[in-house]
Design a protein around this motif. Sequence first.
Motif, mmCIF file in Angstrom:
data_model
loop_
_atom_site.group_PDB
_atom_site.id
_atom_site.type_symbol
_atom_site.label_atom_id
_atom_site.label_comp_id
_atom_site.label_asym_id
_atom_site.label_seq_id
_atom_site.Cartn_x
_atom_site.Cartn_y
_atom_site.Cartn_z
ATOM 1 N N ASP A 260 6.067 -5.497 -6.012
ATOM 2 C CA ASP A 260 6.061 -6.194 -4.718
ATOM 3 C C ASP A 260 4.664 -6.527 -4.222
ATOM 4 O O ASP A 260 4.428 -6.643 -3.015
ATOM 5 C CB ASP A 260 6.792 -5.365 -3.645
ATOM 6 N N ILE A 261 3.732 -6.669 -5.133
ATOM 7 C CA ILE A 261 2.374 -7.074 -4.754
ATOM 8 C C ILE A 261 2.327 -8.585 -4.564
ATOM 9 O O ILE A 261 1.678 -9.102 -3.662
ATOM 10 C CB ILE A 261 1.359 -6.627 -5.821
ATOM 11 N N ILE A 262 3.023 -9.303 -5.445
ATOM 12 C CA ILE A 262 3.147 -10.756 -5.321
ATOM 13 C C ILE A 262 4.625 -11.117 -5.338
ATOM 14 O O ILE A 262 5.468 -10.323 -5.769
ATOM 15 C CB ILE A 262 2.402 -11.499 -6.456
ATOM 16 N N SER B 132 -6.864 -5.055 -6.039
ATOM 17 C CA SER B 132 -7.952 -5.455 -6.918
ATOM 18 C C SER B 132 -7.414 -5.899 -8.274
ATOM 19 O O SER B 132 -6.678 -5.165 -8.932
ATOM 20 C CB SER B 132 -8.919 -4.289 -7.113
ATOM 21 N N LEU B 133 -7.789 -7.082 -8.713
ATOM 22 C CA LEU B 133 -7.387 -7.583 -10.029
ATOM 23 C C LEU B 133 -7.908 -6.666 -11.130
ATOM 24 O O LEU B 133 -7.180 -6.341 -12.075
ATOM 25 C CB LEU B 133 -7.922 -9.006 -10.234
ATOM 26 N N ASN C 221 -0.918 -5.536 13.779
ATOM 27 C CA ASN C 221 -2.207 -4.860 13.621
ATOM 28 C C ASN C 221 -2.169 -3.750 12.569
ATOM 29 O O ASN C 221 -2.884 -2.759 12.665
ATOM 30 C CB ASN C 221 -2.674 -4.260 14.964
ATOM 31 N N THR C 222 -1.319 -3.934 11.566
ATOM 32 C CA THR C 222 -1.299 -2.983 10.460
ATOM 33 C C THR C 222 -2.279 -3.464 9.400
ATOM 34 O O THR C 222 -2.205 -4.604 8.947
ATOM 35 C CB THR C 222 0.118 -2.897 9.839
ATOM 36 N N LYS C 223 -3.179 -2.620 9.005
ATOM 37 C CA LYS C 223 -4.184 -2.997 8.026
ATOM 38 C C LYS C 223 -3.537 -3.166 6.658
ATOM 39 O O LYS C 223 -2.849 -2.275 6.167
ATOM 40 C CB LYS C 223 -5.275 -1.933 7.952
ATOM 41 N N ASP D 37 0.823 -1.214 0.000
ATOM 42 C CA ASP D 37 0.000 0.000 0.000
ATOM 43 C C ASP D 37 0.856 1.264 0.000
ATOM 44 O O ASP D 37 0.566 2.242 0.706
ATOM 45 C CB ASP D 37 -0.959 0.019 1.190
ATOM 46 N N GLY D 38 1.932 1.232 -0.761
ATOM 47 C CA GLY D 38 2.773 2.418 -0.899
ATOM 48 C C GLY D 38 3.775 2.631 0.222
ATOM 49 O O GLY D 38 4.568 3.571 0.176
#
Length: 402
Positions: free
Chosen positions: A161-163, A75-76, A68-70, A32-33
């Motif tokens: 670095d998403i997958i 989204s594909l 506890n970091t969200k 998430d950046g």
Amino acid sequence: MRGKGWDIPKKRNKTTGELEDGNVIYVLGTVDGKFYRKSTGKEATKLNIAWIKKNAREVLLKLINKQNTKVEKTSLEEYGLKVIEATARGRSISTQKEKKGYFNNHILPYFKSKGFTYIEDIKTTEIEMWQNHMLDNKSSSTAKKCKDTFALIMDKAAADDIINKNYVKLAYSFTVTTEKRVPYTPGEVTTLIKESEGWFKVFLYLIFSTGVRTGEALGLMWDDIDFNNGFIDLKRSITKSRVTTKEGNTSTEDFIQNGYKIVENNNTNKTKNHTRLIPLDDTTKNILMEYYQERTQDEWIFVSKNNTCFSDSKTVNKYYWKPLLFKTKIEDKDLYTSRHTYVTIMKNNGADEAWLKSVGGWTQSSKVLNDVYFTHESSKKDIKLANNFFHIVNEKEDKKPC
């Protein structure tokens, strides 16, 4: 030691102050950046290193969750379309539209139907199930194009670095099989030309006797015809309301408004040669000359009811080709098969392959002549007819009762 998504950082010796090899595995990456680098607490043994190589991304996400970091998944749909847009430079407009179509029509709906809406959840097994579905329902060529599109998206996801890795590339490979087209026989060509009328008769004479692509025929202008020397100086093609030349492509409307020129050089066509010289046989040349005397304008050879060029072959196919096939009771092998028919007849009559590739607009290294076109072996009677079918058509037309 460091790999994709993991690291074994050096540690400083408290006594000497020097850096020494570390023995604890860390995982790292952007989520998430935000960039994270977390210790796994595991010793850097060979077994643990082999394990982290396969699971670094998942371990990082779990460690973040423990704190506890969200973590929001990707989204594909949103990411896939973003990648296709981001990589659009260098593609033609029609190719970009096809890429979006592969994603929106064949990739996204399948995974949504299976409950996979996030890229992180899609692994090799799910991709192979999708691949099986594609091969069961679509041609291997379409399946390959869709897989290439999906692989592009997953490549970027791994780079971002998403997958951890591109799971599409780990799916089993398959061979693209090209289904050979069955060309029209010389007898069918004779019937089709005989039963056609007006401009469409001239059009059929041209495409069957030269092998030009349908879009190339629609893009012909009178200045492209050298009647004195008997050849076509092919310069453009019209497909899906766009004109393509060696300079690039633009809409038919802009092409006309800009004086029949491509203003911005944006050539992305790497596979089709729309610029070449094509010889005319005497019959077709004479028919074109007669048609020239009856022309309704001095630019386009084949014009629509609006007295301008056809923007797409769909109109020709729907309102002229299909009715002609219905009238003659000849099987619809599609209008583009005229090109395959020309090459088949010519090759069966001994035409040199290098010459055919040059006239047809293929590279000399192309195997298309062997891989695609030749499924109809002409008999001796057919060959004789092929050599003379334009003469026979004219002869029959001349003998029509008054």
